[in-house]
Enzyme design. Sequence first.
Site, PDB file in Angstrom:
ATOM      1  N   ASN A 103      21.645  -8.353  89.362  1.00 32.96           N
ATOM      2  CA  ASN A 103      21.390  -9.731  89.782  1.00 32.96           C
ATOM      3  C   ASN A 103      21.281 -10.634  88.567  1.00 32.96           C
ATOM      4  OD1 ASN A 103      20.473 -11.851  91.776  1.00 32.96           O
ATOM      5  ND2 ASN A 103      18.713 -11.791  90.394  1.00 32.96           N
ATOM      6  N   ASP A 171      20.484 -15.373  85.962  1.00 26.25           N
ATOM      7  CA  ASP A 171      21.226 -14.732  87.047  1.00 26.25           C
ATOM      8  C   ASP A 171      22.716 -14.668  86.747  1.00 26.25           C
ATOM      9  OD1 ASP A 171      18.852 -14.593  88.535  1.00 26.25           O
ATOM     10  OD2 ASP A 171      19.947 -14.960  90.398  1.00 26.25           O
ATOM     11  N   ASP A 201      18.874  -3.021  92.538  1.00 27.33           N
ATOM     12  CA  ASP A 201      17.713  -3.900  92.451  1.00 27.33           C
ATOM     13  C   ASP A 201      18.003  -5.250  93.109  1.00 27.33           C
ATOM     14  OD1 ASP A 201      15.058  -4.473  91.225  1.00 27.33           O
ATOM     15  OD2 ASP A 201      16.200  -5.960  90.103  1.00 27.33           O
ATOM     16  N   GLU A 243      17.224  -2.003  97.381  1.00 26.96           N
ATOM     17  CA  GLU A 243      15.919  -2.646  97.426  1.00 26.96           C
ATOM     18  C   GLU A 243      16.121  -3.991  98.115  1.00 26.96           C
ATOM     19  OE1 GLU A 243      12.382  -4.378  94.555  1.00 26.96           O
ATOM     20  OE2 GLU A 243      14.490  -4.754  94.134  1.00 26.96           O
ATOM     21  N   HIS A 309       6.779   1.045  91.609  1.00 34.31           N
ATOM     22  CA  HIS A 309       6.471   0.490  90.290  1.00 34.31           C
ATOM     23  C   HIS A 309       6.084  -0.985  90.350  1.00 34.31           C
ATOM     24  CE1 HIS A 309      10.666  -0.071  91.278  1.00 34.31           C
ATOM     25  NE2 HIS A 309      10.714  -1.092  90.460  1.00 34.31           N
TER      26      HIS A 309
END
Length: 553
Positions: A103, A171, A201, A243, A309
Amino acid sequence: MINDLWYKNAVIYCLSVATYMDANGDGVGDFQGLMRRLDYLQGIGVTAIWLMPFQPSPCKDDGYDVADYYGVDPRYGTLGDFVEFAHGCKQRGMRVLIDLVVNHTSNEHPWFQESRRDPQSKYRDWYVWSKKKPKHAESGVVFPGVQKSTWDYDEIARAYYFHRFYDFQPDLNTSNPEVQAEILKIMGFWLQLGVSGFRMDAVPFVIAQKGASVAKPEEQYDMLRTFSQFLIWRDGEAIILAEANVLPGTDMKYFGSAGERVQMMFNFDVNQHLFCALATGDCRALVKAMRATKSRPASAQWGQFLRNHDELDLGRLEDKQREAVFAAFGPDPDMQLYQRGIRRRLAPMLQGDRRRLELAYSLMMTLPGTPVIRYGDEIGMGDNLKLPERNCARTPMQWSTEPNAGFTKSDKPVLPIISSGPYSFEHVNVADQRRDPNSLLNWMERMIRMRKEVPEIGWGDFSFIPSGTPQVLAMQYDWRNNRVLCVHNLTGEPREISLLVNSGEENCVLTNLLSADHSQPDDSGRHWMLLEPYGYRWFRVCGLDYLLKRSTV
């Protein structure tokens, strides 16, 4: 299509190379140290290791600010060390998943440096720029209280750049075909070195539209199909574990109606309602969350977890539910983070209560999906709330009572070792627990082994059986004419319940998989059982003919 769908009945173990085991004594974990612990991981039953970012990085965000997608940070070793590690996993029947953080990059990445210096460079359009600061720059921040804007001014470029996360993480313009092609190239590179998949991610942000004129970004789901098709073409068995903390109802858009997009997703909705159930002793909200996320393609799978995490995000809960979880597990403001979550590890959240820890892990392992375990949780590691933000739960692995917990010979570990209090390495470590047959570590090893022997949970369809009280959750899994029943008492009070189990036969026997406490039906076909405080049972549902066979052996 992935041939054997190996991830449907896997046990995934997440670790950070930097904090797991230091071999060269510089205070930072490395691949050589991790190699020395592969037999340990194989021994407790791990089938897949998920590595947090280990590529070259300034490490302002624990490696999630990547500066080179095609290398290994010199502190952790070399590409050769990584290949040796991947080969060692393959020898032991374990697969390797790595974080894919696309990302954004670090602002020190050569792509961004070229993008800001030269407006005519091809890399200019690899990021998201604007001459003026957009009106909606203060909306959509990921880290409230720490991050003020999603647009920052760059003096060299003389323009504003977009960053969904920290200002040092610009980004990538993932809508750019050249950027998408580079992402495929990155995946192909690591596949060639022995990786079996990627934990991608921040997937909703990866596929969202980006730009100064985009106030309400729409997701470009077909991008996920492109990634997945590439993996299947290149490897045949590689997966994407996404995710994506999204509302139930949109999850099928990530999986795809035929499972043609991502193969796995973390079930954040169930995770949050699981902690609500643990806090309140009431399973009704958890049942609702599981029903809301039940639909998925046959080839798709949920990743079920307790802690990871990051902070425990409670943003999906209702206000009263969130307040109950905060009160139970993070009452001190210093235990909370970003106005939405709790930054503690699991053991201190549950006050080190072995009964509650066992209940929580038994619940997680029997939820529909594949269990994902965080390093150190198998021994009940604690946290260091003196460390900033999320670092409190990212302290080095505690191996023994040797100096610095056996993690390093250096006097300056990458993060402070927990050295005081009930969770210090002198009280909580692998070496002591391996010698104690009743330790949490040995209990976890037995539970992991049993979980792998109950594929019904990973593959089957689930249903709920009325227990007569919302304090007891009873779930049944059905797969290939086999049935498994899992029962959990969420409270600190003993509960007597009766269950009418649907076995497909008039009566059935419940064979306890964890002890000799089996259950036979009464004359009406009901099973009566007394559950101790925070008690749990795993049963295999068998016909009466099974009981007759056992009695003649």
